[in-house]
Design a protein around this motif. Sequence first.
Motif, mmCIF file in Angstrom:
data_model
loop_
_atom_site.group_PDB
_atom_site.id
_atom_site.type_symbol
_atom_site.label_atom_id
_atom_site.label_comp_id
_atom_site.label_asym_id
_atom_site.label_seq_id
_atom_site.Cartn_x
_atom_site.Cartn_y
_atom_site.Cartn_z
ATOM 1 N N TYR A 115 0.737 -1.420 0.169
ATOM 2 C CA TYR A 115 -0.275 0.284 -0.066
ATOM 3 C C TYR A 115 0.755 1.128 -0.226
ATOM 4 O O TYR A 115 1.805 1.382 0.188
ATOM 5 N N LEU A 116 0.314 1.860 -0.758
ATOM 6 C CA LEU A 116 0.751 4.067 -0.727
ATOM 7 C C LEU A 116 1.068 3.773 0.574
ATOM 8 O O LEU A 116 -0.783 5.193 1.593
ATOM 9 N N ILE A 117 2.204 4.714 1.602
ATOM 10 C CA ILE A 117 1.666 4.971 2.917
ATOM 11 C C ILE A 117 2.674 6.899 2.112
ATOM 12 O O ILE A 117 2.171 7.640 3.648
ATOM 13 N N GLY A 118 3.400 6.523 1.543
ATOM 14 C CA GLY A 118 3.761 8.300 1.446
ATOM 15 C C GLY A 118 4.144 8.615 0.098
ATOM 16 O O GLY A 118 4.191 7.518 -0.551
ATOM 17 N N GLU A 119 4.043 9.985 -0.242
ATOM 18 C CA GLU A 119 5.222 9.822 -1.559
ATOM 19 C C GLU A 119 5.671 11.677 -1.445
ATOM 20 O O GLU A 119 4.833 12.669 -0.999
ATOM 21 N N GLY A 120 6.868 11.836 -1.940
ATOM 22 C CA GLY A 120 7.305 13.036 -2.367
ATOM 23 C C GLY A 120 7.372 13.653 -3.491
ATOM 24 O O GLY A 120 7.690 12.670 -4.594
ATOM 25 N N SER A 121 7.846 14.648 -3.855
ATOM 26 C CA SER A 121 7.767 15.035 -5.593
ATOM 27 C C SER A 121 8.242 16.374 -5.511
ATOM 28 O O SER A 121 8.286 17.692 -4.105
ATOM 29 N N ASP A 122 9.347 16.367 -6.364
ATOM 30 C CA ASP A 122 9.872 17.597 -6.177
ATOM 31 C C ASP A 122 10.124 18.269 -7.806
ATOM 32 O O ASP A 122 10.638 17.541 -8.696
ATOM 33 N N SER A 123 9.460 19.653 -7.985
ATOM 34 C CA SER A 123 9.434 19.849 -9.748
ATOM 35 C C SER A 123 10.094 20.892 -9.691
ATOM 36 O O SER A 123 10.213 22.062 -8.674
ATOM 37 N N PHE A 124 11.156 22.063 -10.490
ATOM 38 C CA PHE A 124 11.628 22.987 -10.688
ATOM 39 C C PHE A 124 11.554 23.471 -12.998
ATOM 40 O O PHE A 124 11.729 21.953 -13.584
ATOM 41 N N ALA A 125 11.885 24.659 -12.897
ATOM 42 C CA ALA A 125 12.190 24.894 -13.559
ATOM 43 C C ALA A 125 13.562 25.819 -14.404
ATOM 44 O O ALA A 125 13.739 26.233 -13.808
ATOM 45 N N ARG A 126 13.886 25.445 -15.487
ATOM 46 C CA ARG A 126 15.169 25.037 -15.582
ATOM 47 C C ARG A 126 15.188 26.644 -15.699
ATOM 48 O O ARG A 126 16.807 26.980 -15.769
ATOM 49 N N ASN A 127 14.236 27.034 -16.486
ATOM 50 C CA ASN A 127 14.318 28.779 -17.105
ATOM 51 C C ASN A 127 14.566 29.654 -16.021
ATOM 52 O O ASN A 127 15.101 30.669 -15.950
ATOM 53 N N THR A 128 13.810 29.513 -15.688
ATOM 54 C CA THR A 128 13.399 30.270 -13.454
ATOM 55 C C THR A 128 13.745 30.168 -12.285
ATOM 56 O O THR A 128 14.296 30.844 -11.421
ATOM 57 N N GLY A 129 13.598 28.937 -11.946
ATOM 58 C CA GLY A 129 14.816 27.960 -11.223
ATOM 59 C C GLY A 129 13.867 27.691 -9.713
ATOM 60 O O GLY A 129 13.389 27.978 -9.122
ATOM 61 N N ASP A 130 12.191 28.445 -10.592
ATOM 62 C CA ASP A 130 11.020 28.533 -9.659
ATOM 63 C C ASP A 130 11.175 27.022 -9.335
ATOM 64 O O ASP A 130 10.661 25.938 -10.127
ATOM 65 N N GLY A 131 10.891 26.170 -8.239
ATOM 66 C CA GLY A 131 10.412 25.029 -8.206
ATOM 67 C C GLY A 131 9.107 24.283 -6.823
ATOM 68 O O GLY A 131 9.021 25.182 -5.896
ATOM 69 N N LYS A 132 9.007 23.419 -6.443
ATOM 70 C CA LYS A 132 7.783 23.043 -5.934
ATOM 71 C C LYS A 132 8.254 21.688 -5.295
ATOM 72 O O LYS A 132 8.297 20.482 -5.866
ATOM 73 N N LYS A 133 7.612 21.932 -3.900
ATOM 74 C CA LYS A 133 8.544 20.832 -3.399
ATOM 75 C C LYS A 133 7.043 19.773 -2.361
ATOM 76 O O LYS A 133 6.312 20.216 -1.876
ATOM 77 N N ILE A 134 6.236 18.941 -2.885
ATOM 78 C CA ILE A 134 4.661 18.444 -1.860
ATOM 79 C C ILE A 134 5.775 17.236 -1.320
ATOM 80 O O ILE A 134 6.127 15.864 -2.123
ATOM 81 N N THR A 135 5.305 16.853 -0.164
ATOM 82 C CA THR A 135 5.349 15.713 0.614
ATOM 83 C C THR A 135 3.658 15.232 1.135
ATOM 84 O O THR A 135 3.358 16.007 2.239
ATOM 85 N N ILE A 136 3.608 14.186 1.351
ATOM 86 C CA ILE A 136 2.552 13.234 1.752
ATOM 87 C C ILE A 136 2.556 11.968 2.591
ATOM 88 O O ILE A 136 3.239 11.166 2.082
#
Length: 218
Positions: free
Chosen positions: A155-176
């Motif tokens: 069963y899925l008990i956790g999830e973590g994602s990290d995304s960013f844009a190479r042109n602006t550097g803006d990123g978002k991390k989500i931990t569940i």
Amino acid sequence: MRKIIPLLIVLMISKFSLAQSLSKTGTKVENIVPNGWVCSNVKGDLNKDGISDLVIIATPNFEDKITIEDDFTLKNSNPPILAIYWGNSNKRYTLYKQYENIIPFSEDQYSSVKVDLSVTNKGVLRIGISYFQSAESFDNSSTAYLFRYQNNDFYLIGEGSDSFARNTGDGKKITINYSTLKRQIVLYNMFDESIPKEEKWETLPNQELKKLGSFKLE
């Protein structure tokens, strides 16, 4: 010479396309994965019986899904297979379950997908998926899925994602954490540390845990 090279490649494809499936039992990876298949694997005690288990991601080489590109390189469009094997005291692995069409793969020359496997010291299976797009997008992303064996399934008990844009550097991390129903979101800029991070927490609605194989890992 240009006509000979594709012919040699076709002969190689035919040679390695004889094996049809993963073995249901074996003492090592080489006994389980057919010759010519690309694979990665990890070992760890998943069902907490004190014996190391085996997790394999293997990409078949069935001929009908292999093509020759304009530069004479091979493109393998066979979807990877995820398989979990229980270990026993006789040092033999036995197939628990095989999962098809849930592991992503590079579908064109502009995208790259990397898959990482690991088992934590608590017996949790971690499957990491990383995407890189060299054209048509500036976005890079990675996601890690955590599965625990309980109630006779994973069963899925956790999830973590990290995304960013190479042109602006803006990123978002989500931990569940699906056990506590908490989600953390962090906004940041990887190029400019003077930009303050923004963090917020959310409570998720109560929901049933997803089983491994019930959705595609992306």
